[in-house]
Design a protein around this motif. Structure first.
Motif, PDB file in Angstrom:
ATOM      1  N   GLU A   6      41.495  47.880  27.301  1.00  0.00           N
ATOM      2  CA  GLU A   6      41.068  48.064  28.695  1.00  0.00           C
ATOM      3  C   GLU A   6      39.835  47.226  29.008  1.00  0.00           C
ATOM      4  O   GLU A   6      39.729  46.639  30.092  1.00  0.00           O
ATOM      5  CB  GLU A   6      40.784  49.549  28.979  1.00  0.00           C
ATOM      6  CG  GLU A   6      42.013  50.429  28.996  1.00  0.00           C
ATOM      7  CD  GLU A   6      42.533  50.768  27.599  1.00  0.00           C
ATOM      8  OE1 GLU A   6      41.741  50.758  26.627  1.00  0.00           O
ATOM      9  OE2 GLU A   6      43.740  51.008  27.486  1.00  0.00           O
ATOM     10  N   ILE A   7      38.885  47.165  28.068  1.00  0.00           N
ATOM     11  CA  ILE A   7      37.679  46.364  28.288  1.00  0.00           C
ATOM     12  C   ILE A   7      38.048  44.886  28.377  1.00  0.00           C
ATOM     13  O   ILE A   7      37.568  44.163  29.256  1.00  0.00           O
ATOM     14  CB  ILE A   7      36.650  46.610  27.167  1.00  0.00           C
ATOM     15  CG1 ILE A   7      36.067  48.020  27.291  1.00  0.00           C
ATOM     16  CG2 ILE A   7      35.524  45.577  27.228  1.00  0.00           C
ATOM     17  CD1 ILE A   7      35.146  48.418  26.161  1.00  0.00           C
ATOM     18  N   ILE A   8      38.910  44.428  27.497  1.00  0.00           N
ATOM     19  CA  ILE A   8      39.325  43.024  27.515  1.00  0.00           C
ATOM     20  C   ILE A   8      40.079  42.711  28.799  1.00  0.00           C
ATOM     21  O   ILE A   8      39.852  41.674  29.430  1.00  0.00           O
ATOM     22  CB  ILE A   8      40.152  42.692  26.265  1.00  0.00           C
ATOM     23  CG1 ILE A   8      39.253  42.775  25.032  1.00  0.00           C
ATOM     24  CG2 ILE A   8      40.789  41.315  26.380  1.00  0.00           C
ATOM     25  CD1 ILE A   8      39.946  42.640  23.727  1.00  0.00           C
ATOM     26  N   ASP A   9      40.936  43.614  29.238  1.00  0.00           N
ATOM     27  CA  ASP A   9      41.664  43.411  30.497  1.00  0.00           C
ATOM     28  C   ASP A   9      40.701  43.372  31.679  1.00  0.00           C
ATOM     29  O   ASP A   9      40.860  42.567  32.601  1.00  0.00           O
ATOM     30  CB  ASP A   9      42.702  44.515  30.704  1.00  0.00           C
ATOM     31  CG  ASP A   9      43.882  44.393  29.748  1.00  0.00           C
ATOM     32  OD1 ASP A   9      44.071  43.296  29.169  1.00  0.00           O
ATOM     33  OD2 ASP A   9      44.604  45.403  29.576  1.00  0.00           O
ATOM     34  N   GLN A  10      39.682  44.225  31.654  1.00  0.00           N
ATOM     35  CA  GLN A  10      38.705  44.240  32.742  1.00  0.00           C
ATOM     36  C   GLN A  10      37.893  42.944  32.752  1.00  0.00           C
ATOM     37  O   GLN A  10      37.664  42.365  33.814  1.00  0.00           O
ATOM     38  CB  GLN A  10      37.770  45.441  32.603  1.00  0.00           C
ATOM     39  CG  GLN A  10      36.776  45.555  33.732  1.00  0.00           C
ATOM     40  CD  GLN A  10      35.849  46.745  33.575  1.00  0.00           C
ATOM     41  OE1 GLN A  10      35.818  47.390  32.533  1.00  0.00           O
ATOM     42  NE2 GLN A  10      35.084  47.028  34.611  1.00  0.00           N
ATOM     43  N   LEU A  17      40.915  35.399  34.571  1.00  0.00           N
ATOM     44  CA  LEU A  17      41.680  34.774  33.503  1.00  0.00           C
ATOM     45  C   LEU A  17      42.968  35.536  33.277  1.00  0.00           C
ATOM     46  O   LEU A  17      43.014  36.749  33.453  1.00  0.00           O
ATOM     47  CB  LEU A  17      40.880  34.764  32.190  1.00  0.00           C
ATOM     48  CG  LEU A  17      39.594  33.968  32.178  1.00  0.00           C
ATOM     49  CD1 LEU A  17      38.865  34.179  30.863  1.00  0.00           C
ATOM     50  CD2 LEU A  17      39.887  32.493  32.384  1.00  0.00           C
ATOM     51  N   GLU A  18      43.982  34.819  32.891  1.00  0.00           N
ATOM     52  CA  GLU A  18      45.242  35.444  32.500  1.00  0.00           C
ATOM     53  C   GLU A  18      45.619  34.872  31.152  1.00  0.00           C
ATOM     54  O   GLU A  18      45.557  33.661  30.942  1.00  0.00           O
ATOM     55  CB  GLU A  18      46.340  35.137  33.517  1.00  0.00           C
ATOM     56  CG  GLU A  18      46.106  35.766  34.868  1.00  0.00           C
ATOM     57  CD  GLU A  18      47.220  35.435  35.845  1.00  0.00           C
ATOM     58  OE1 GLU A  18      48.269  34.925  35.415  1.00  0.00           O
ATOM     59  OE2 GLU A  18      47.024  35.667  37.046  1.00  0.00           O
ATOM     60  N   PHE A  19      45.987  35.749  30.222  1.00  0.00           N
ATOM     61  CA  PHE A  19      46.441  35.280  28.932  1.00  0.00           C
ATOM     62  C   PHE A  19      47.516  36.197  28.396  1.00  0.00           C
ATOM     63  O   PHE A  19      47.679  37.325  28.850  1.00  0.00           O
ATOM     64  CB  PHE A  19      45.297  35.141  27.920  1.00  0.00           C
ATOM     65  CG  PHE A  19      44.313  36.273  27.949  1.00  0.00           C
ATOM     66  CD1 PHE A  19      43.133  36.166  28.663  1.00  0.00           C
ATOM     67  CD2 PHE A  19      44.566  37.455  27.276  1.00  0.00           C
ATOM     68  CE1 PHE A  19      42.225  37.213  28.695  1.00  0.00           C
ATOM     69  CE2 PHE A  19      43.665  38.497  27.301  1.00  0.00           C
ATOM     70  CZ  PHE A  19      42.491  38.375  28.014  1.00  0.00           C
ATOM     71  N   LYS A  20      48.254  35.685  27.431  1.00  0.00           N
ATOM     72  CA  LYS A  20      49.372  36.427  26.880  1.00  0.00           C
ATOM     73  C   LYS A  20      48.877  37.584  26.016  1.00  0.00           C
ATOM     74  O   LYS A  20      47.769  37.558  25.499  1.00  0.00           O
ATOM     75  CB  LYS A  20      50.254  35.496  26.050  1.00  0.00           C
ATOM     76  CG  LYS A  20      50.857  34.377  26.844  1.00  0.00           C
ATOM     77  CD  LYS A  20      51.609  33.436  25.947  1.00  0.00           C
ATOM     78  CE  LYS A  20      52.111  32.272  26.786  1.00  0.00           C
ATOM     79  NZ  LYS A  20      52.336  31.083  26.022  1.00  0.00           N
TER      80      LYS A  20
END
Length: 96
Positions: A6-10, A17-20
């Motif tokens: 969740e922290i990384i997504d936030q 940024l968008e990443f796989k």
């Protein structure tokens, strides 16, 4: 500090940024290393150390403006490899 998905997504959302999903593991490891480094820096005793804004005491070291002569248009165009009576021609570098 515990790094969760969740922290990384936030953080990704805030940075636009968008990443796989597979890249999340590598990003999580990299962020953990950065946080660990900052935590190590916080352990250093900086008591009595003056904060620095610049690496040297010199600031804004520039030369004085000096008025110098310049080449007139006719002479400059005469030296150009490709020009007409008014303009220089240069190769196209941006293609649309």
């Amino acid at each position: 500090m515990e790094l969760t998905k969740e922290i990384i997504d936030q953080l990704a959302n805030l940075a636009r940024l968008e990443f796989k999903e597979a890249d999340t593991i590598q990003i999580k490891d990299d962020l953990a290393k950065m946080i660990s480094f900052v935590e190590k820096l916080q352990e250093i005793d900086t008591e009595g150390v003056e904060p620095m804004l610049h690496m040297t005491d010199q600031m804004d070291v520039v030369r004085n403006d000096e008025l110098k002569g310049s080449m007139d248009r006719v002479d400059a165009i005469a030296l150009a490899p490709d020009a007409d009576s008014q303009y220089f021609f240069v190769p196209k570098v941006i293609k649309k």
